[in-house]
Design a protein around this motif. Sequence first.
Motif, PDB file in Angstrom:
ATOM      1  N   ASN A   1       7.462   6.685  12.205  1.00 25.83           N
ATOM      2  CA  ASN A   1       8.864   6.335  12.381  1.00 25.83           C
ATOM      3  C   ASN A   1       9.131   5.543  13.655  1.00 25.83           C
ATOM      4  N   HIS A   2       8.081   4.915  14.183  1.00 28.06           N
ATOM      5  CA  HIS A   2       8.242   4.137  15.407  1.00 28.06           C
ATOM      6  C   HIS A   2       7.403   2.870  15.349  1.00 28.06           C
ATOM      7  N   SER A   3       7.847   1.885  16.120  1.00 25.76           N
ATOM      8  CA  SER A   3       7.025   0.709  16.427  1.00 25.76           C
ATOM      9  C   SER A   3       6.475   0.022  15.180  1.00 25.76           C
ATOM     10  N   ILE A   4       5.203  -0.319  15.222  1.00 24.94           N
ATOM     11  CA  ILE A   4       4.593  -1.160  14.192  1.00 24.94           C
ATOM     12  C   ILE A   4       4.594  -0.484  12.816  1.00 24.94           C
ATOM     13  N   LEU A   5       4.325   0.816  12.780  1.00 30.45           N
ATOM     14  CA  LEU A   5       4.261   1.504  11.480  1.00 30.45           C
ATOM     15  C   LEU A   5       5.648   1.592  10.851  1.00 30.45           C
ATOM     16  N   GLN A   6       6.663   1.806  11.676  1.00 31.87           N
ATOM     17  CA  GLN A   6       8.035   1.826  11.159  1.00 31.87           C
ATOM     18  C   GLN A   6       8.412   0.449  10.599  1.00 31.87           C
ATOM     19  N   ARG A   7       8.051  -0.599  11.337  1.00 33.23           N
ATOM     20  CA  ARG A   7       8.337  -1.962  10.864  1.00 33.23           C
ATOM     21  C   ARG A   7       7.637  -2.250   9.547  1.00 33.23           C
ATOM     22  N   ALA A   8       6.393  -1.797   9.431  1.00 30.28           N
ATOM     23  CA  ALA A   8       5.629  -2.003   8.192  1.00 30.28           C
ATOM     24  C   ALA A   8       6.342  -1.342   7.009  1.00 30.28           C
ATOM     25  N   LYS A   9       6.919  -0.166   7.239  1.00 29.09           N
ATOM     26  CA  LYS A   9       7.659   0.529   6.173  1.00 29.09           C
ATOM     27  C   LYS A   9       8.926  -0.240   5.821  1.00 29.09           C
TER      28      LYS A   9
ATOM     29  N   GLN B   1     -11.973  -1.733   5.241  1.00 31.87           N
ATOM     30  CA  GLN B   1     -12.165  -1.480   3.804  1.00 31.87           C
ATOM     31  C   GLN B   1     -10.937  -0.800   3.210  1.00 31.87           C
ATOM     32  N   LEU B   2     -10.416   0.211   3.912  1.00 31.56           N
ATOM     33  CA  LEU B   2      -9.266   0.961   3.365  1.00 31.56           C
ATOM     34  C   LEU B   2      -8.015   0.089   3.318  1.00 31.56           C
ATOM     35  N   SER B   3      -7.909  -0.881   4.250  1.00 29.84           N
ATOM     36  CA  SER B   3      -6.701  -1.711   4.292  1.00 29.84           C
ATOM     37  C   SER B   3      -6.584  -2.601   3.051  1.00 29.84           C
ATOM     38  N   LEU B   4      -7.676  -2.743   2.292  1.00 28.38           N
ATOM     39  CA  LEU B   4      -7.657  -3.566   1.076  1.00 28.38           C
ATOM     40  C   LEU B   4      -7.258  -2.759  -0.159  1.00 28.38           C
ATOM     41  N   LYS B   5      -7.077  -1.454  -0.009  1.00 28.04           N
ATOM     42  CA  LYS B   5      -6.769  -0.581  -1.155  1.00 28.04           C
ATOM     43  C   LYS B   5      -5.274  -0.584  -1.458  1.00 28.04           C
TER      44      LYS B   5
ATOM     45  N   MET C   1       0.842  -1.199   0.000  1.00 26.51           N
ATOM     46  CA  MET C   1       0.000   0.000   0.000  1.00 26.51           C
ATOM     47  C   MET C   1       0.877   1.249   0.000  1.00 26.51           C
ATOM     48  N   ARG C   2       0.345   2.281  -0.674  1.00 26.01           N
ATOM     49  CA  ARG C   2       1.036   3.568  -0.685  1.00 26.01           C
ATOM     50  C   ARG C   2       0.057   4.630  -0.200  1.00 26.01           C
ATOM     51  N   ILE C   3       0.481   5.430   0.792  1.00 24.17           N
ATOM     52  CA  ILE C   3      -0.371   6.507   1.304  1.00 24.17           C
ATOM     53  C   ILE C   3       0.355   7.831   1.100  1.00 24.17           C
ATOM     54  N   ASP C   4      -0.233   8.722   0.318  1.00 18.64           N
ATOM     55  CA  ASP C   4       0.297  10.068   0.122  1.00 18.64           C
ATOM     56  C   ASP C   4      -0.513  11.029   0.977  1.00 18.64           C
ATOM     57  N   ILE C   5       0.161  11.695   1.921  1.00 20.30           N
ATOM     58  CA  ILE C   5      -0.531  12.615   2.820  1.00 20.30           C
ATOM     59  C   ILE C   5      -0.167  14.048   2.439  1.00 20.30           C
ATOM     60  N   ILE C   6      -1.182  14.850   2.138  1.00 13.36           N
ATOM     61  CA  ILE C   6      -0.978  16.249   1.758  1.00 13.36           C
ATOM     62  C   ILE C   6      -1.319  17.127   2.948  1.00 13.36           C
ATOM     63  N   THR C   7      -0.381  17.998   3.330  1.00 14.97           N
ATOM     64  CA  THR C   7      -0.544  18.795   4.546  1.00 14.97           C
ATOM     65  C   THR C   7       0.263  20.080   4.444  1.00 14.97           C
ATOM     66  N   CYS C   8      -0.108  21.100   5.212  1.00 10.15           N
ATOM     67  CA  CYS C   8       0.758  22.277   5.308  1.00 10.15           C
ATOM     68  C   CYS C   8       1.662  22.171   6.533  1.00 10.15           C
ATOM     69  N   LEU C   9       1.547  21.084   7.299  1.00 12.79           N
ATOM     70  CA  LEU C   9       2.398  20.884   8.480  1.00 12.79           C
ATOM     71  C   LEU C   9       2.977  19.472   8.495  1.00 12.79           C
ATOM     72  N   PRO C  10       3.855  19.145   7.530  1.00 17.97           N
ATOM     73  CA  PRO C  10       4.369  17.768   7.446  1.00 17.97           C
ATOM     74  C   PRO C  10       5.085  17.310   8.726  1.00 17.97           C
ATOM     75  N   GLN C  11       5.746  18.244   9.412  1.00 19.59           N
ATOM     76  CA  GLN C  11       6.482  17.864  10.632  1.00 19.59           C
ATOM     77  C   GLN C  11       5.550  17.293  11.691  1.00 19.59           C
ATOM     78  N   LEU C  12       4.290  17.730  11.642  1.00 20.49           N
ATOM     79  CA  LEU C  12       3.313  17.323  12.657  1.00 20.49           C
ATOM     80  C   LEU C  12       2.956  15.841  12.563  1.00 20.49           C
TER      81      LEU C  12
ATOM     82  N   ALA D   1      -4.592   2.922  12.008  1.00 26.54           N
ATOM     83  CA  ALA D   1      -5.632   1.889  12.068  1.00 26.54           C
ATOM     84  C   ALA D   1      -5.643   1.038  10.797  1.00 26.54           C
ATOM     85  N   VAL D   2      -5.341   1.669   9.654  1.00 22.25           N
ATOM     86  CA  VAL D   2      -5.370   0.958   8.369  1.00 22.25           C
ATOM     87  C   VAL D   2      -4.109   0.111   8.175  1.00 22.25           C
ATOM     88  N   ILE D   3      -2.950   0.692   8.450  1.00 19.01           N
ATOM     89  CA  ILE D   3      -1.682   0.008   8.157  1.00 19.01           C
ATOM     90  C   ILE D   3      -1.543  -1.275   8.981  1.00 19.01           C
ATOM     91  N   ARG D   4      -1.965  -1.231  10.240  1.00 17.40           N
ATOM     92  CA  ARG D   4      -1.814  -2.436  11.070  1.00 17.40           C
ATOM     93  C   ARG D   4      -2.668  -3.598  10.604  1.00 17.40           C
TER      94      ARG D   4
END
Length: 227
Positions: free
Chosen positions: A18-26, A100-104, A1-12, A150-153
């Motif tokens: 970059n931690h734990s389960i989501l970091q491992r998934a990457k 549903q989103l986890s299947l995209k 899966m690829r998630i592109d997040i558009i924001t005016c505050l990327p640092q947020l 919630a989706v990535i896990r």
Amino acid sequence: MRIDIITCLPQLIESPFNHSILQRAKIKGLVEVILHDLRDYTTYKHRQIDDYAFGGGAGMVLMVEPIAACIRSLQSQRQYDEVIYMTPDGETFNQKIANQLSLKGNLIILCGHYKGIDERARQKFITKEISIGDYVLSGGELAAAVVSDAVIRLIPGVLSDETSALSDSFQDNLLAPPVYTRPAVFEDLTVPEVLLSGHEAKINEWRFEQALHRTQTRRPDLLKNFE
Ligand code: 6GU
């Protein structure tokens, strides 16, 4: 899966990925999360991306052109399954939407800020609008991180068998049962005998009863959806 997040505050939103389960998934290559700074897509002076609302009123509105430029640039590179806008007036997020989103394959998530975004950006590009609950956040960034987590896990391979999403609260519309670890005795509190018995069938039965009891006492509303 690829998630592109558009924001005016990327640092947020950098840290949660970059931690734990989501970091491992990457690292395992199961998900790619790419942050896009809306200010990189404006042609206005001083990297301006918001302006006063027509008709007056407090608060700035994100302009349609930088949003259009960013989404179109992404869409020219690949097909997206959904273009999601995080907004308090969207559909309330829940485990079913996460499943549903986890299947995209490819998702765009647009974070609003200030007073929201120009309505025409929603009309032209957005396919799904999500809120994470009935309260107001300063922007969509933290909500986008919640939805992404919630989706990535749920993506196959992200969790080990041991941490399987199948035993999560809500996955079957039941809250999770209580859990214990060492020591078996802490001050005046002991671990329920059955959990030390090694009797798997009895343990499963106990856990199910506890889950049912927890749900009845804390979230009886969930039981009408109980499968
Ligand atoms: Cl998605 N955005 C904002 N600004 N506030 C919220 C929300 C989203 N969900 C709940 N409150």
